[in-house]
Design an enzyme around this catalytic site. Structure first.
Site, PDB file in Angstrom:
ATOM      1  N   GLY A   1     101.441   3.235 -41.688  1.00  0.00           N
ATOM      2  CA  GLY A   1     102.622   2.962 -42.612  1.00  0.00           C
ATOM      3  C   GLY A   1     102.942   4.479 -43.111  1.00  0.00           C
ATOM      4  O   GLY A   1     104.217   4.467 -43.299  1.00  0.00           O
ATOM      5  N   ASN A   2     102.088   5.367 -43.342  1.00  0.00           N
ATOM      6  CA  ASN A   2     102.668   6.633 -43.543  1.00  0.00           C
ATOM      7  C   ASN A   2     103.545   7.315 -42.554  1.00  0.00           C
ATOM      8  O   ASN A   2     104.067   8.277 -42.730  1.00  0.00           O
ATOM      9  CB  ASN A   2     101.353   7.532 -43.999  1.00  0.00           C
ATOM     10  CG  ASN A   2     100.558   7.984 -42.719  1.00  0.00           C
ATOM     11  OD1 ASN A   2     100.379   7.387 -41.716  1.00  0.00           O
ATOM     12  ND2 ASN A   2     100.155   9.133 -42.620  1.00  0.00           N
TER      13      ASN A   2
ATOM     14  N   LYS B   1      96.741 -12.529 -46.012  1.00  0.00           N
ATOM     15  CA  LYS B   1      97.504 -11.269 -45.751  1.00  0.00           C
ATOM     16  C   LYS B   1      98.206 -11.122 -47.050  1.00  0.00           C
ATOM     17  O   LYS B   1      99.394 -11.909 -47.132  1.00  0.00           O
ATOM     18  CB  LYS B   1      98.203 -11.064 -44.638  1.00  0.00           C
ATOM     19  CG  LYS B   1      99.135  -9.815 -44.443  1.00  0.00           C
ATOM     20  CD  LYS B   1      98.629  -8.543 -44.217  1.00  0.00           C
ATOM     21  CE  LYS B   1      99.470  -7.658 -44.278  1.00  0.00           C
ATOM     22  NZ  LYS B   1      98.860  -6.136 -44.344  1.00  0.00           N
TER      23      LYS B   1
ATOM     24  N   LYS C   1      99.431  -5.161 -37.106  1.00  0.00           N
ATOM     25  CA  LYS C   1      99.849  -4.467 -36.207  1.00  0.00           C
ATOM     26  C   LYS C   1      98.958  -3.704 -35.209  1.00  0.00           C
ATOM     27  O   LYS C   1      99.311  -3.449 -34.205  1.00  0.00           O
ATOM     28  CB  LYS C   1     100.908  -3.445 -36.851  1.00  0.00           C
ATOM     29  CG  LYS C   1     100.168  -2.136 -37.433  1.00  0.00           C
ATOM     30  CD  LYS C   1     100.609  -0.862 -36.937  1.00  0.00           C
ATOM     31  CE  LYS C   1      99.667   0.328 -37.331  1.00  0.00           C
ATOM     32  NZ  LYS C   1      98.614   0.136 -38.432  1.00  0.00           N
TER      33      LYS C   1
ATOM     34  N   LYS D   1      91.571  -2.001 -37.172  1.00  0.00           N
ATOM     35  CA  LYS D   1      91.764  -0.783 -36.137  1.00  0.00           C
ATOM     36  C   LYS D   1      90.728  -0.884 -35.166  1.00  0.00           C
ATOM     37  O   LYS D   1      90.708  -0.740 -33.923  1.00  0.00           O
ATOM     38  CB  LYS D   1      92.087   0.419 -36.877  1.00  0.00           C
ATOM     39  CG  LYS D   1      93.209   0.564 -37.643  1.00  0.00           C
ATOM     40  CD  LYS D   1      93.467   2.084 -38.297  1.00  0.00           C
ATOM     41  CE  LYS D   1      94.214   1.801 -39.638  1.00  0.00           C
ATOM     42  NZ  LYS D   1      95.713   1.184 -39.334  1.00  0.00           N
TER      43      LYS D   1
END
Ligand code: ADP
Ligand code: MG
Length: 343
Positions: free
Chosen positions: A11-12, A135, A244, A306
């Protein structure tokens, strides 16, 4: 075969947590990200390839608010369509900025083609998430606001897992308390299913673009979730959000990646995260990574997926999966920092 690298951007890379997310702010973050990606492209050898995926959480959340706020004037679009809008806006920003930075870099880099692809990802109708969505998306609500939505729009609040309220769970009409009691005046949020990605629908086409040397940006926001509607394999959008990083791993498989690089806002995945005795994870083998995951070091919904995606990639046949921060991308590729999962 050279190194085929799939980069998953957090996101960053697009919007900092403290920013509102104006176009100018987003473009300026995208520029910082593209500078790093250009460094990686410039270092490529013959036969090396790069493809990119990215998150969309804040953008899709904002688009949803815009849909709902404007629904008295123009119709709100379905959630899968909103997902495609977010892929379009973010893909466009990366495509243009990366093209500009490659031109600026000059040399061979100036000729590297870049394209963003609107991309669907297949999920199963039998995924357990459809019976217990997890989510959170969009804005936060107070108990009163949640009850108002339940009364006026048919939302259910904190439904039990299972077949009960099946329709609401499948259509995005669930609100759950996501923050501990008393910790915030607005502890409730909409919660949607986050099914496991099975395959990247446009994977074959993306692969042929990557083979040709195109830097492809795809599977944005985890891809647009779709299900097979009938035995002909016709597809239909689903009200869901795919993680993602896990979808990025499927894209890595689709392009036959050798390396998977997850760029986020921390240099390493940590053991005992947030505790006084926390320590960074360096290079670990599959078995150790699985043990650390099972021990619960990596939080669900952030570092957990992740590490899961990295483990899945290496099990599939990937050479190396790396987690690090955006500004450490080049050093991590050189093995100087970051968390690495290897066979
Ligand atoms: P992204 O947008 O890059 O996917 P996330 O917020 O989902 O970012 O994931 C990164 C965050 O994961 C870090 O900022 C950190 O707060 C959190 N996190 C959870 N567990 C760990 C851990 N064990 N080590 C490091 N960071 C962790
Ligand atoms: Mg994340």
């Amino acid at each position: 075969m050279g190194r085929r690298l799939l980069i998953a951007l957090g996101g960053n890379a697009i919007k900092r947590r403290t920013e509102e997310g104006t176009t100018a702010q987003q473009l300026s973050n995208v520029a910082i990200t593209c500078e790093q990606i250009v460094k990686l492209i410039e270092r490529q050898g013959e036969g090396d390839r790069i493809a990119i995926t990215h998150g969309n959480g804040p953008q899709v959340g904002n688009l949803l608010v815009q849909q709902e706020a404007g629904s008295g004037i123009v119709p709100a679009q379905a959630f899968d369509v909103v997902g495609s809008m977010s892929q379009g806006q973010i893909g466009y920003m990366f495509q243009q900025t990366l093209q500009n930075y490659l031109k600026k870099a000059g040399g061979d880099a100036a000729d590297v083609p870049v394209v963003a692809v609107v991309n669907q990802v297949l999920v199963s109708p039998d995924d357990p998430e459809f019976l217990d969505p997890t989510k959170p998306i969009g804005n936060f609500f107070s108990r009163e606001e949640a009850e108002e939505l339940a009364r006026t729009q048919g939302y259910v609040i904190d439904p039990p897992a299972g077949e009960e309220y099946r329709e609401e769970k499948r259509t995005g009409f669930v609100i759950k308390r996501v923050l501990p009691e008393g910790s915030s005046p607005k502890p409730y949020r909409r919660v949607v299913p986050s099914p496991d990605p099975i395959a990247n629908v446009e994977g074959g086409t993306i692969r042929s673009l990557v083979d040709q040397g195109v830097v492809v940006i795809a599977s944005g926001g985890g891809g647009i979730p779709v299900m097979k509607e009938n035995d002909n394999g016709e597809l239909k959008g689903v009200f869901a959000v795919i993680d993602k990083d896990k979808a990025g791993e499927r894209m890595a498989e689709a392009i036959d990646a050798t390396d998977f690089l997850v760029l986020t806002d921390v240099e390493h995945a940590m053991l005992n995260y947030g505790k006084p005795d926390q320590e960074p994870v360096g290079e670990v083998g599959l078995e150790e990574a699985e043990r650390l995951l099972a021990e619960g070091h990596f939080l669900r919904g952030s570092m957990g997926p992740k590490v899961e995606a990295c483990i899945r990639f290496v099990k599939w046949g990937g050479r190396r999966a790396t987690i690090t921060s955006l500004d450490n991308a080049v050093d991590a590729i050189d093995g100087k920092t970051g968390t690495h999962i290897v066979p």
